[in-house]
Design a protein around this motif. Sequence first.
Motif, PDB file in Angstrom:
ATOM      1  N   VAL A 358      28.049  43.812  50.422  1.00 30.38           N
ATOM      2  CA  VAL A 358      29.322  44.252  51.000  1.00 30.38           C
ATOM      3  C   VAL A 358      29.662  45.636  50.465  1.00 30.38           C
ATOM      4  N   THR A 359      30.544  46.318  51.167  1.00 25.46           N
ATOM      5  CA  THR A 359      30.908  47.681  50.776  1.00 25.46           C
ATOM      6  C   THR A 359      32.118  47.682  49.848  1.00 25.46           C
ATOM      7  N   ALA A 360      32.340  48.819  49.218  1.00 23.97           N
ATOM      8  CA  ALA A 360      33.499  48.984  48.352  1.00 23.97           C
ATOM      9  C   ALA A 360      34.793  48.857  49.145  1.00 23.97           C
ATOM     10  N   ASP A 361      34.803  49.379  50.352  1.00 27.31           N
ATOM     11  CA  ASP A 361      35.999  49.269  51.192  1.00 27.31           C
ATOM     12  C   ASP A 361      36.293  47.812  51.539  1.00 27.31           C
ATOM     13  N   GLU A 362      35.248  47.042  51.835  1.00 29.92           N
ATOM     14  CA  GLU A 362      35.454  45.627  52.138  1.00 29.92           C
ATOM     15  C   GLU A 362      36.005  44.885  50.927  1.00 29.92           C
ATOM     16  N   MET A 363      35.499  45.205  49.750  1.00 28.36           N
ATOM     17  CA  MET A 363      36.011  44.567  48.535  1.00 28.36           C
ATOM     18  C   MET A 363      37.482  44.900  48.329  1.00 28.36           C
ATOM     19  N   LYS A 364      37.837  46.149  48.582  1.00 32.41           N
ATOM     20  CA  LYS A 364      39.226  46.574  48.399  1.00 32.41           C
ATOM     21  C   LYS A 364      40.140  45.866  49.395  1.00 32.41           C
ATOM     22  N   ARG A 365      39.697  45.766  50.659  1.00 29.58           N
ATOM     23  CA  ARG A 365      40.513  45.091  51.667  1.00 29.58           C
ATOM     24  C   ARG A 365      40.676  43.613  51.341  1.00 29.58           C
ATOM     25  N   ALA A 366      39.597  42.975  50.909  1.00 31.01           N
ATOM     26  CA  ALA A 366      39.664  41.551  50.580  1.00 31.01           C
ATOM     27  C   ALA A 366      40.624  41.313  49.421  1.00 31.01           C
ATOM     28  N   LEU A 410      38.139  40.514  38.754  1.00 30.92           N
ATOM     29  CA  LEU A 410      36.846  40.419  38.060  1.00 30.92           C
ATOM     30  C   LEU A 410      35.671  40.211  39.012  1.00 30.92           C
ATOM     31  N   VAL A 411      35.955  39.862  40.266  1.00 27.10           N
ATOM     32  CA  VAL A 411      34.884  39.601  41.229  1.00 27.10           C
ATOM     33  C   VAL A 411      34.233  40.916  41.644  1.00 27.10           C
ATOM     34  N   THR A 412      32.908  40.951  41.619  1.00 24.83           N
ATOM     35  CA  THR A 412      32.162  42.142  41.993  1.00 24.83           C
ATOM     36  C   THR A 412      31.458  41.949  43.334  1.00 24.83           C
ATOM     37  N   ALA A 413      31.013  43.055  43.883  1.00 25.29           N
ATOM     38  CA  ALA A 413      30.249  42.991  45.134  1.00 25.29           C
ATOM     39  C   ALA A 413      28.964  42.196  44.942  1.00 25.29           C
ATOM     40  N   ASP A 414      28.357  42.308  43.777  1.00 30.45           N
ATOM     41  CA  ASP A 414      27.147  41.534  43.492  1.00 30.45           C
ATOM     42  C   ASP A 414      27.441  40.036  43.490  1.00 30.45           C
ATOM     43  N   ASP A 415      28.593  39.653  42.943  1.00 32.54           N
ATOM     44  CA  ASP A 415      28.974  38.234  42.949  1.00 32.54           C
ATOM     45  C   ASP A 415      29.039  37.703  44.376  1.00 32.54           C
ATOM     46  N   VAL A 416      29.631  38.489  45.257  1.00 35.21           N
ATOM     47  CA  VAL A 416      29.792  38.061  46.644  1.00 35.21           C
ATOM     48  C   VAL A 416      28.439  37.966  47.331  1.00 35.21           C
ATOM     49  N   GLN A 417      27.583  38.954  47.130  1.00 28.88           N
ATOM     50  CA  GLN A 417      26.262  38.935  47.764  1.00 28.88           C
ATOM     51  C   GLN A 417      25.421  37.767  47.266  1.00 28.88           C
TER      52      GLN A 417
END
Length: 455
Positions: A358-366, A410-417
């Motif tokens: 996921v992208t940084a923008d998606e993480m920010k929106r979520a 604390l959730v990272t993009a790597d966690d989501v992937q």
Amino acid sequence: MNGAVEFPLDLTELSFRAAGDSLVRRTVLPSGVRIVSEQVPGSRSLTIGYWVAVGSRDEQPGHFGSTHFLEHLLFKGTKQRTALDIAIAFDAVGGEHNAMTAKEYTCYYAKVQDRDLAMAVEVLTDMISSSVLDPAEFETERGVILEELAMADDDPADVANERFFEAVMGRHPLGRPIGGSPDTIRAATRDAVWEHYRANYRPQDLVVTVAGAVDHDVLVAAVTRALLQAGWDLSVPAAPVGRRSGAAAVIEQGRPVTVVHRPLEQANLLLGVPGLVANDDRRVAMNVLTSIFGGGMSSRLFQEVREKRGLAYSVYSFAPGYSDAGLFGMYAGCTPAKAGQVAEIMLAELHRLADHGVTADEMKRASGQLSGASALALEDSDTRMSRLGRSEITMGEFVDLDEALRRLALVTADDVQQLAAEMVSRPFSISAVGALADDAFDGIFPHDPVSMPVN
């Protein structure tokens, strides 16, 4: 409040301040009754809930449907009040009262002005403790429940959801329908429901939660007085019933594909896999994944399926968690001829997320979506009351808004992937209701079709 606050079953008194300066207090009576309150500054009303940690998953053969049946019957009269008396008590003060049967608990609740707390406690306590399960009312309510099930069976989304749980959960008790089936309701006997009632509605089973304009000491005194008046012996020491194990159960897939044939203009489609248990540390990451993947109008599913291709009006993802199992699912309502294509797109989007992240923008929106939704939900005393109930019955800890936001950060993009990759590695199931061919989902993944006739 810093961090989560544990709710030990052997701790008789607990008090702390939560986010927004609300005061949370918890009392465990010697009889095992647990009373938890959250006093919210500025509130003039409150929501009260009486909980027992017994749901549809706990029913044994011969008792299927008893939990839902009993939920209906407790409104039908006690030794002191008729069904009309119960209804009038809340209508006369502009209050609301209802109940819900879930897979792992049952809750009877009411929302009233602060001045009506004593009345709500008296009536709900009477219902919980002193229902007579009148034989004539039993038969009347059997008809009402059968009508409720018939209404649900006329809703293709409800039918698809029930078949989806069966398909994913297989023989696990969570795969059974909450309300029972027409056959189990017709077969239910008053003796079986009475046995269920006496076995599960005891002091050590009861949890009372209140949120809003509430004084905890007044609440504890009112509940104690009402239970004593109802004849419950609170002098007998008892430990509260233990919480369910949080260990993940082994889930054996029920079936890969279920098609329920109905002559409808639209197909209701669900696709998913076993998910995470309620107390899994990755639940917050799952919330982020669900938000990005199918949680709003900017989500990947909405953009790809609806906005770009115009294949559905409603499309989203969801991820309920239970004590020992969970689900990760996707829903879409679409033209029957397009159902296979929509299923392929949803599955491909999840694989794309698992493969490329996921992208940084998606993480920010979520993060913004989840934090905002959490804050807005807590404006409602119903949500706060339910949070107390889940904290006591399921989680064993209380998480306020500040702690929830800390965990979210604390959730990272790597966690989501990584979580998405785990989901796509699990066996998928599809359930669909509509004018579909048995081979509508051939080629999406290996399966043996299971077709259900029109009914």
